[in-house]
Design a protein around this motif. Sequence first.
Motif, PDB file in Angstrom:
ATOM      1  N   ASP A 147       0.833  -1.204   0.000  1.00  0.00           N
ATOM      2  CA  ASP A 147       0.000   0.000   0.000  1.00  0.00           C
ATOM      3  C   ASP A 147       0.866   1.251   0.000  1.00  0.00           C
ATOM      4  O   ASP A 147       0.545   2.230  -0.688  1.00  0.00           O
ATOM      5  N   ALA A 150       2.136   1.800  -3.509  1.00  0.00           N
ATOM      6  CA  ALA A 150       1.073   2.228  -4.418  1.00  0.00           C
ATOM      7  C   ALA A 150       0.697   3.688  -4.182  1.00  0.00           C
ATOM      8  O   ALA A 150       0.506   4.462  -5.136  1.00  0.00           O
ATOM      9  N   ILE A 151       0.586   4.081  -2.909  1.00  0.00           N
ATOM     10  CA  ILE A 151       0.220   5.466  -2.599  1.00  0.00           C
ATOM     11  C   ILE A 151       1.372   6.411  -2.943  1.00  0.00           C
ATOM     12  O   ILE A 151       1.152   7.507  -3.486  1.00  0.00           O
ATOM     13  N   TYR A 152       2.597   6.001  -2.648  1.00  0.00           N
ATOM     14  CA  TYR A 152       3.773   6.794  -3.037  1.00  0.00           C
ATOM     15  C   TYR A 152       3.773   7.039  -4.544  1.00  0.00           C
ATOM     16  O   TYR A 152       3.991   8.163  -5.009  1.00  0.00           O
ATOM     17  N   HIS A 153       3.512   5.983  -5.318  1.00  0.00           N
ATOM     18  CA  HIS A 153       3.492   6.085  -6.781  1.00  0.00           C
ATOM     19  C   HIS A 153       2.446   7.101  -7.226  1.00  0.00           C
ATOM     20  O   HIS A 153       2.726   7.995  -8.036  1.00  0.00           O
ATOM     21  N   ALA A 154       1.243   6.983  -6.693  1.00  0.00           N
ATOM     22  CA  ALA A 154       0.173   7.896  -7.067  1.00  0.00           C
ATOM     23  C   ALA A 154       0.486   9.323  -6.621  1.00  0.00           C
ATOM     24  O   ALA A 154       0.231  10.286  -7.359  1.00  0.00           O
ATOM     25  N   PHE A 155       1.047   9.470  -5.432  1.00  0.00           N
ATOM     26  CA  PHE A 155       1.354  10.798  -4.890  1.00  0.00           C
ATOM     27  C   PHE A 155       2.393  11.520  -5.742  1.00  0.00           C
ATOM     28  O   PHE A 155       2.203  12.679  -6.137  1.00  0.00           O
ATOM     29  N   ASP A 157       3.458  10.797  -8.890  1.00  0.00           N
ATOM     30  CA  ASP A 157       3.021  11.018 -10.263  1.00  0.00           C
ATOM     31  C   ASP A 157       1.962  12.109 -10.339  1.00  0.00           C
ATOM     32  O   ASP A 157       1.950  12.916 -11.280  1.00  0.00           O
ATOM     33  N   GLN A 158       1.066  12.148  -9.370  1.00  0.00           N
ATOM     34  CA  GLN A 158       0.046  13.192  -9.361  1.00  0.00           C
ATOM     35  C   GLN A 158       0.681  14.570  -9.198  1.00  0.00           C
ATOM     36  O   GLN A 158       0.336  15.522  -9.919  1.00  0.00           O
ATOM     37  N   LEU A 222      -6.842  12.171  -3.072  1.00  0.00           N
ATOM     38  CA  LEU A 222      -5.899  11.052  -2.957  1.00  0.00           C
ATOM     39  C   LEU A 222      -5.614  10.721  -1.501  1.00  0.00           C
ATOM     40  O   LEU A 222      -5.650   9.543  -1.095  1.00  0.00           O
ATOM     41  N   SER A 225      -8.613   9.129   0.208  1.00  0.00           N
ATOM     42  CA  SER A 225      -8.722   7.717  -0.159  1.00  0.00           C
ATOM     43  C   SER A 225      -7.704   6.880   0.602  1.00  0.00           C
ATOM     44  O   SER A 225      -8.014   5.788   1.091  1.00  0.00           O
TER      45      SER A 225
END
Length: 236
Positions: A147, A150-155, A157-158, A222, A225
């Motif tokens: 997790d 995944a959150i690091y990746h989204a953070f 990239d966003q 984000l 979530s």
Amino acid sequence: MAKQVVPEEARRRRRPTRQGTVLSERLIVETALRMLREHGGAGLSARRLGAALGADPSTLYRYFDGMDGLTLAIGEELIGRALDGWAATGEWRRDLRELGLRIHGAYLAHPQAAVLTASRVTGRPREIAADEAVLGVLRTAGFPDPDAVAIYHAFIDQSLAFAALDAGALALAETSRASDERQWESTYARLPAEQYPHIAATARLLAARMNRSAYPVALDMLLGSAEGRLQALRTR
């Protein structure tokens, strides 16, 4: 074989340039940022940068592995500026929100440089420090490693995607940017409700919002979530 870049201390110029300055990697990066701000990406070249520094363009290749190496150093500088003064407090959502806004702001302060560098991975110390910080905040908060990643990746990239998007608008010529911004009132606000009922119903709200960055809202969504995911994990 790629050309080997000489270490900073070994390549430091001992004699001043024609302008009386001593070259360093930091000086070159700062000069490149100024040139990007004044002339855009098309105005940055080894020849022009050398002229601005009062040095032969070939001298730059003692500091960077070509212009691409300089581009990575510029990206490293921007992410470093975002990190300056930031420290984790232990409140993970607040910490990541502040860091995300800092990253976004650091890139928008130099929109031409942001367009050039936001999609790059430098592998340099300050970028690595930012990645370590984000993962550290998430793992310390209690997210399991899958997790957290995944959150690091989204953070990340966003943050960089919005930086590139918003910087692209800021980097436009003034007339083009003003024309784009007027569309929400000159075109969208005048669309007939019979054909476009949903746009017509929200036209005033669209005009008030669409010329501002959506990044803070997206960031809060984000993190909200992620917080819901953490709470679900804790109640298992």
